[in-house]
Design an enzyme around this catalytic site. Structure first.
Site, PDB file in Angstrom:
ATOM      1  N   LYS A   1       0.847  -1.213   0.000  1.00  0.00           N
ATOM      2  CA  LYS A   1       0.000   0.000   0.000  1.00  0.00           C
ATOM      3  C   LYS A   1       0.868   1.243   0.000  1.00  0.00           C
ATOM      4  O   LYS A   1       0.678   2.150  -0.791  1.00  0.00           O
ATOM      5  CB  LYS A   1      -0.887   0.039   1.248  1.00  0.00           C
ATOM      6  CG  LYS A   1      -2.086  -0.858   1.248  1.00  0.00           C
ATOM      7  CD  LYS A   1      -2.869  -0.630   2.510  1.00  0.00           C
ATOM      8  CE  LYS A   1      -1.984  -0.864   3.734  1.00  0.00           C
ATOM      9  NZ  LYS A   1      -1.370  -2.221   3.755  1.00  0.00           N
TER      10      LYS A   1
ATOM     11  N   THR B   1       4.007   1.528  -0.805  1.00  0.00           N
ATOM     12  CA  THR B   1       4.779   1.550  -2.055  1.00  0.00           C
ATOM     13  C   THR B   1       3.912   2.035  -3.199  1.00  0.00           C
ATOM     14  O   THR B   1       4.316   2.875  -4.002  1.00  0.00           O
ATOM     15  CB  THR B   1       5.309   0.137  -2.348  1.00  0.00           C
ATOM     16  OG1 THR B   1       6.084  -0.317  -1.228  1.00  0.00           O
ATOM     17  CG2 THR B   1       6.164   0.107  -3.593  1.00  0.00           C
TER      18      THR B   1
ATOM     19  N   ARG C   1       1.998   7.522   6.775  1.00  0.00           N
ATOM     20  CA  ARG C   1       2.272   7.522   8.192  1.00  0.00           C
ATOM     21  C   ARG C   1       3.762   7.394   8.476  1.00  0.00           C
ATOM     22  O   ARG C   1       4.527   6.918   7.634  1.00  0.00           O
ATOM     23  CB  ARG C   1       1.537   6.343   8.862  1.00  0.00           C
ATOM     24  CG  ARG C   1       0.040   6.551   9.032  1.00  0.00           C
ATOM     25  CD  ARG C   1      -0.628   5.238   9.306  1.00  0.00           C
ATOM     26  NE  ARG C   1      -0.371   4.351   8.199  1.00  0.00           N
ATOM     27  CZ  ARG C   1      -0.422   3.026   8.287  1.00  0.00           C
ATOM     28  NH1 ARG C   1      -0.710   2.446   9.430  1.00  0.00           N
ATOM     29  NH2 ARG C   1      -0.171   2.274   7.239  1.00  0.00           N
TER      30      ARG C   1
ATOM     31  N   LYS D   1       7.915  -6.580  10.065  1.00  0.00           N
ATOM     32  CA  LYS D   1       7.361  -5.901   8.909  1.00  0.00           C
ATOM     33  C   LYS D   1       8.390  -5.012   8.210  1.00  0.00           C
ATOM     34  O   LYS D   1       8.303  -4.729   7.035  1.00  0.00           O
ATOM     35  CB  LYS D   1       6.184  -5.087   9.434  1.00  0.00           C
ATOM     36  CG  LYS D   1       5.227  -4.623   8.536  1.00  0.00           C
ATOM     37  CD  LYS D   1       4.105  -5.362   8.130  1.00  0.00           C
ATOM     38  CE  LYS D   1       3.703  -4.756   6.825  1.00  0.00           C
ATOM     39  NZ  LYS D   1       3.802  -3.443   6.452  1.00  0.00           N
TER      40      LYS D   1
ATOM     41  N   ALA E   1      -3.238  -0.108  11.918  1.00  0.00           N
ATOM     42  CA  ALA E   1      -4.667  -0.260  11.631  1.00  0.00           C
ATOM     43  C   ALA E   1      -5.260  -1.505  12.268  1.00  0.00           C
ATOM     44  O   ALA E   1      -6.468  -1.732  12.173  1.00  0.00           O
ATOM     45  CB  ALA E   1      -4.869  -0.297  10.125  1.00  0.00           C
TER      46      ALA E   1
ATOM     47  N   PHE F   1      -2.993  -1.974   6.699  1.00  0.00           N
ATOM     48  CA  PHE F   1      -3.476  -3.357   6.547  1.00  0.00           C
ATOM     49  C   PHE F   1      -4.579  -3.461   5.484  1.00  0.00           C
ATOM     50  O   PHE F   1      -4.603  -2.683   4.519  1.00  0.00           O
ATOM     51  CB  PHE F   1      -3.909  -3.921   7.908  1.00  0.00           C
ATOM     52  CG  PHE F   1      -2.748  -4.112   8.852  1.00  0.00           C
ATOM     53  CD1 PHE F   1      -2.803  -3.638  10.151  1.00  0.00           C
ATOM     54  CD2 PHE F   1      -1.583  -4.736   8.413  1.00  0.00           C
ATOM     55  CE1 PHE F   1      -1.724  -3.796  11.017  1.00  0.00           C
ATOM     56  CE2 PHE F   1      -0.510  -4.901   9.265  1.00  0.00           C
ATOM     57  CZ  PHE F   1      -0.577  -4.418  10.560  1.00  0.00           C
TER      58      PHE F   1
ATOM     59  N   PHE G   1       5.016  -7.868  -8.867  1.00  0.00           N
ATOM     60  CA  PHE G   1       6.270  -8.424  -8.347  1.00  0.00           C
ATOM     61  C   PHE G   1       6.968  -9.103  -9.511  1.00  0.00           C
ATOM     62  O   PHE G   1       6.314  -9.737 -10.346  1.00  0.00           O
ATOM     63  CB  PHE G   1       5.995  -9.439  -7.225  1.00  0.00           C
ATOM     64  CG  PHE G   1       5.713  -8.806  -5.893  1.00  0.00           C
ATOM     65  CD1 PHE G   1       4.594  -8.014  -5.711  1.00  0.00           C
ATOM     66  CD2 PHE G   1       6.572  -8.985  -4.822  1.00  0.00           C
ATOM     67  CE1 PHE G   1       4.333  -7.423  -4.484  1.00  0.00           C
ATOM     68  CE2 PHE G   1       6.313  -8.398  -3.587  1.00  0.00           C
ATOM     69  CZ  PHE G   1       5.198  -7.613  -3.421  1.00  0.00           C
TER      70      PHE G   1
ATOM     71  N   TRP H   1       7.296  -0.394  -8.343  1.00  0.00           N
ATOM     72  CA  TRP H   1       8.413  -0.850  -7.491  1.00  0.00           C
ATOM     73  C   TRP H   1       9.680  -0.984  -8.329  1.00  0.00           C
ATOM     74  O   TRP H   1      10.759  -0.569  -7.927  1.00  0.00           O
ATOM     75  CB  TRP H   1       8.060  -2.198  -6.842  1.00  0.00           C
ATOM     76  CG  TRP H   1       9.118  -2.734  -5.937  1.00  0.00           C
ATOM     77  CD1 TRP H   1       9.291  -2.464  -4.609  1.00  0.00           C
ATOM     78  CD2 TRP H   1      10.177  -3.647  -6.305  1.00  0.00           C
ATOM     79  NE1 TRP H   1      10.376  -3.155  -4.119  1.00  0.00           N
ATOM     80  CE2 TRP H   1      10.940  -3.881  -5.133  1.00  0.00           C
ATOM     81  CE3 TRP H   1      10.555  -4.280  -7.492  1.00  0.00           C
ATOM     82  CZ2 TRP H   1      12.045  -4.735  -5.127  1.00  0.00           C
ATOM     83  CZ3 TRP H   1      11.652  -5.132  -7.482  1.00  0.00           C
ATOM     84  CH2 TRP H   1      12.387  -5.346  -6.315  1.00  0.00           C
TER      85      TRP H   1
END
Ligand SMILES: Nc1ncnc2c1ncn2[C@@H]1O[C@H](COP(=O)(O)OP(=O)(O)O)[C@@H](O)[C@H]1O
Ligand SMILES: O=COP(=O)(O)O
Ligand SMILES: [Mg+2]
Length: 559
Positions: free
Chosen positions: A74, A76, A97, A108, A276, A304, A384, A412
């Site tokens: 999210k 990214t 955030r 994480k 979250a 999340f 990905f 990405w």
């Protein structure tokens, strides 16, 4: 296979502009900014006040399906989409955030995005940044100390020391502090009682900083916080302990949004950092509303999956701030589709179209839920390099059957080159004005009805389980005038249910409410469901074990 640079290598090579140049893109003059070094600055309240009469730009929310433990991109995608919008000529910025040290050294990792879609300086952002979390921890701790000190000196407020709701915080995953005894050691140390620590991001001070409009509002909300109850169950407020003034002093600078830049030198506000799963999961209102005054498109995230962050973005942040998303981007990844299709974490790399199709049920549930808020939804497949064409096509085909559209985004790997298609479509939808946002429930429902509305409407549970103690407590808060508040659900991020192993789109499950907490300053009731903890623990192999300084004194291992 190609080798890809690590997030931190890419961040270190970034060609950053002086932060004043980033500010000038938003109409800020040098004295509107308080620099913290060359590449970070806080935005002054006087500048924020000066832009209030401007029209609002478009607001785009980035959310996701239920994630794997690593997260599905999210942040990214938020950064990649912001860069993509600038690439196609739009005046756009992102609001995300701040990172907590807990996940940073835990499992994480950081919160600055990844690959060629990052906010820089990612090292600073993921560590001390501009000190906001330290300020929040200190303000929270001052109140903790003043509560036990009030009890020590005679307890004039008649606090029932079995009902002190205010816990302590530290910005670290330290399960050993969850449940402790305080004031042991005899007369000089005060009156022993049970207590415990939450992680800083679960602090009500964090929630207030993220929902307050300005310092005055912040101080009033701090005063409104309930710290304990008396034997007659009447609340003892922070203002009864006379702590809110000094707490506001400690938070004076933390209240101002932080300005940094993306790898492509586009502006980003990074401010506030509630998770979250245990909090409301959104960056600050002051940053988001200021961004909407200085940019035509604002891309922001909620933590999340959409069952947590997006639900709270809509029902708590939008409701309170009087804002509404013009478009929602739902991030899906092939790997999370496989996980929701039952594939074990170790096998997510192998092609498995069937599992992708199986897992798409989770994606479909989130599409339907988001549309029930009246907002247009675009699925962004966060590409990905291990994804195969067949797997990507399977997601696209499924999304089409749900009456929505899926756009592949390769931010990405390629930065804004990779997200231009997504940006064009999102801008078109945001400009179309089709969004008819409405929260899931209105203020008049009882607190329990609000919990049921979310559990049944979003999680597709059959029932909410809450024993008499919980129901009586909710009723008491309604009698005390708090019934009109929204609820903030705390539950696992891995499942629509409270069972983290129940992937996909479960039905027929029950939502057990373990505990309820009234955040009277933030203005919501926290509903703790299942086994979720407000003080996470570290994993068997903490990320911290791979974080160190190299021979040149540079930081390695942050991600
Ligand atoms: N397309 C991608 N390819 C490879 N890694 C990615 C991709 N998108 C995100 N990541 C990595 O996955 C992790 C989670 O990304 P993040 O944006 O933090 O997700 P979220 O905000 O949803 O938790 C980060 O380490 C990030 O670098
Ligand atoms: O609160 C969780 O946020 P992420 O999903 O961005 O990790
Ligand atoms: Mg994130």
């Amino acid at each position: 296979a190609m080798s890809y640079k690590s997030d931190i290598e890419i961040a270190r090579e970034a060609k950053k502009l002086p932060i004043q140049d980033i500010g000038s893109k938003l109409g800020m003059s040098h004295d509107d900014l308080l620099p913290y070094g060359h590449d970070k600055a806080k935005v002054s309240q006087s500048f924020i006040n000066s832009v209030q009469d401007k029209p609002d730009g478009k607001l785009i929310l980035v959310t996701a399906i239920n994630p794997t433990p690593a997260g599905e991109g999210k942040t990214t995608t938020t950064v990649g989409l912001g860069d993509g919008l600038n690439k196609i000529g739009k005046n756009a910025m992102v609001c995300i955030r701040e990172a907590s040290l807990g996940p940073n050294f835990g499992m994480k990792g950081g919160a600055a995005g990844g690959g060629y879609a990052q906010v820089v300086p990612m090292e600073d952002m993921n560590l001390h940044f501009t000190g906001d979390f330290h300020a929040i921890t200190s303000a929270h701790s001052l109140l903790s100390a003043m509560i036990d000190n009030h009890i020590y000196w005679g307890n004039e407020q008649e606090i029932d020391i079995r009902r002190v709701q205010w816990r302590r915080v530290v910005d670290m995953n330290d399960r050993a502090l969850r449940q402790i005894n305080v004031s042991l050691g005899g007369v000089a140390n005060g009156f022993p009682r049970e207590g415990g620590f939450d992680i800083t991001v679960a602090s009500e001070v964090m929630a207030i900083l993220c929902l307050a409009n300005d310092l005055q509002d912040l101080e009033k909300r701090l005063g409104d916080m309930i710290v304990a109850y008396r034997r007659d169950r009447s609340p003892v407020y922070c203002r009864d302990i006379k702590a809110e003034g000094a707490m506001a002093v400690l938070l004076k600078d933390a209240m101002q949004p932080n300005l940094v830049q993306t790898l492509e030198n586009n502006p980003a506000f990074v401010h506030g950092g509630p998770f979250a799963n245990i909090a409301h999961g959104c960056n600050s209102v002051i940053a988001t509303k200021t961004a909407m005054k200085v940019a035509d498109y604002v891309v922001t995230e909620a933590g999340f999956g959409a069952d947590l962050g997006a639900e709270k973005f809509m029902n708590i942040k939008c409701r309170k701030a009087g804002i509404a998303p013009d478009c929602v981007v739902l991030v899906a990844t092939v790997r999370a589709m496989k996980m929701n299709g039952g594939v074990a974490k170790a096998d997510l790399g192998a092609e498995n179209v069937e599992a992708v199709m199986e897992g798409c049920a989770n994606l479909g549930r989130h599409i339907g839920n988001l549309k029930s808020f009246g907002v247009p939804v675009v699925v962004a497949i966060n590409h990905f390099v291990t994804d195969t064409d067949a797997e990507i096509q399977a997601v696209k085909d499924y999304v089409e059957t749900q009456g929505s559209e899926a756009i592949l985004s390769r931010h990405w790997e390629l930065g804004s080159e990779g997200s231009a298609d997504l940006a064009r479509r999102v801008a078109e939808i945001a400009d179309s004005g089709v969004s008819q946002f409405a929260p899931l429930y209105n203020d008049e429902l009882t607190l329990f009805e609000k919990i049921e509305r979310i559990a049944k409407g979003i999680y597709r549970a059959d029932e909410v389980l809450a024993d008499k103690k919980i129901r009586d407590q909710l009723k008491l808060w309604e009698d005390q005038g708090y019934g009109n508040l929204p609820v903030c659900m705390a539950k696992t991020q891995y499942s629509f249910s409270t069972d983290p192993n129940l992937r996909g789109a479960p039905t027929g499950h029950s939502v057990p409410v373990r505990e309820v907490r009234l955040s009277a300053g933030a203005g919501f009731v926290v509903v703790v469901c299942g086994e979720i903890m407000t003080m996470p623990g570290l994993p068997r192999t903490p990320a911290a074990e791979n974080i160190h300084l190299n021979a040149e004194g540079q930081i390695e291992g942050l991600f």
